[in-house]
Design an enzyme around this catalytic site. Structure first.
Site, PDB file in Angstrom:
ATOM      1  CB  CYS B 102      54.525  19.780  19.402  1.00 49.35           C
ATOM      2  SG  CYS B 102      53.027  18.937  18.844  1.00 49.35           S
ATOM      3  CB  CYS B 105      49.994  19.998  15.901  1.00 46.08           C
ATOM      4  SG  CYS B 105      49.669  19.308  17.536  1.00 46.08           S
ATOM      5  CB  SER B 106      52.116  24.194  17.060  1.00 50.70           C
ATOM      6  OG  SER B 106      50.722  24.429  17.077  1.00 50.70           O
ATOM      7  CB  CYS B 107      51.479  20.431  21.913  1.00 49.95           C
ATOM      8  SG  CYS B 107      50.151  19.511  21.123  1.00 49.95           S
TER       9      CYS B 107
END
Lengths: 97, 197
Positions: B102, B105-107
């Site tokens: 991702c 962000c940090s999906c």
């Protein structure tokens, strides 16, 4: 009020280009993919527009969301690897042309 | 960390968390019990869930077909709730290797893999996975032949991804439990492949 959504303008297999624009705000279209062309891999459905949701608005009409496949060699000049290496990115319809 | 029993003042984020939680409880928006249950639920989500899905797909071709067609519904069939976000399972084959990132962000498929590892959220991984995936994979100890195509999936919106690795040779006749044991978190992110010890 029933949720409203826009109908899908692109089909799987169709060639599309990501708009090369730089609006401010909460944008879910990565910079590196703007202006690049790829092929629609699938239509994922319609989802609330994140740019609207981030402003505490309804996100409607919902935007069709696509997975678009880009060839790495078309995204990065001088990419080294298999010429068919690909990147798949989720892009909302209003970012495609 | 060793418990010293010494008093440690809260840091900024701990203080913010406590303040917000106490306010929400005070205003009757949530109860302490609900907060505790949610934390417990998050802790219970571990990569073993994803491994179960993979092992089942390896053992049951019909389930595998369903998983690749509609990951969310296939997981529901296994009693795994994948709320709101849609799961897309991507299959590794002898010709194609998939990896997940991702960049924004940090999906992460938390419903199947739990809390993402720190490196997944690092700027280094997020920026390089899309730019030079082969170099990144080599750093994880995965050298892929040039003939194998790499597909990098950037989770930029409402989909979440799970890599369905290739079932290693030599696992014929294994039970789903045995199979699940060789499917690590990294295999399902696509920075490793399952191996028999």
């Amino acid at each position: 009020m029933a949720a409203s959504e826009l109908s899908a303008r692109f089909r799987p297999g169709e060639r599309v280009r990501v708009r090369k624009v730089y609006p401010l705000g909460h944008i879910r279209t990565p910079f590196y993919i703007r202006g690049r062309s790829g092929v629609v891999e699938r239509l994922c459905g319609a989802f609330g527009n994140p740019e609207e949701l981030a402003q505490m608005r309804s996100g409607e009409p919902k935007q069709p969301l696509y997975r678009v496949r880009f060839l790495q060699t078309e995204v990065w000049p001088g990419y080294r690897g298999n010429p068919e290496d690909a990147l798949e990115v989720e892009i909302f319809q209003h970012w495609l042309e | 960390m060793k418990e010293t029993g010494k008093y440690q003042p809260y840091n900024y984020f701990q203080l913010m968390e406590v303040s917000l939680r106490e306010l929400l409880v005070e205003k009757g928006i949530v109860t302490e019990a609900q907060v505790a249950a949610t934390v417990e639920d998050m802790r219970n989500r571990t990569p073993e869930r994803g491994a179960r899905v993979v092992a089942h797909a390896w053992s049951d071709p019909e389930f595998k077909r369903k998983l690749l067609a509609d990951g969310t519904r296939a997981c529901e069939e296994l009693g795994l709730d994948v709320p709101a976000l849609r799961l897309v399972a991507v299959e590794n084959t002898p010709a194609v290797h998939n990896m997940i990132v991702c960049t924004l962000c940090s999906c992460y498929p938390r419903m199947l893999l739990g809390i993402p590892p720190d490196w997944y959220k690092s700027r280094n991984y997020r920026s390089r996975a899309v730019r030079e995936p082969r170099a990144v994979l080599a750093e994880f100890g995965l050298d892929l032949p040039d003939e194998m195509k790499i597909r990098v999936h950037d989770s930029t919106a409402d989909m979440r991804y799970l890599v369905l690795p290739m079932r290693p040779a030599g696992t014929e006749g294994w039970s789903e439990q045995q199979l699940a044991a060789i499917v690590s978190r990294d295999c399902m992110i696509g920075v490793a492949v399952p191996r028999i010890a």
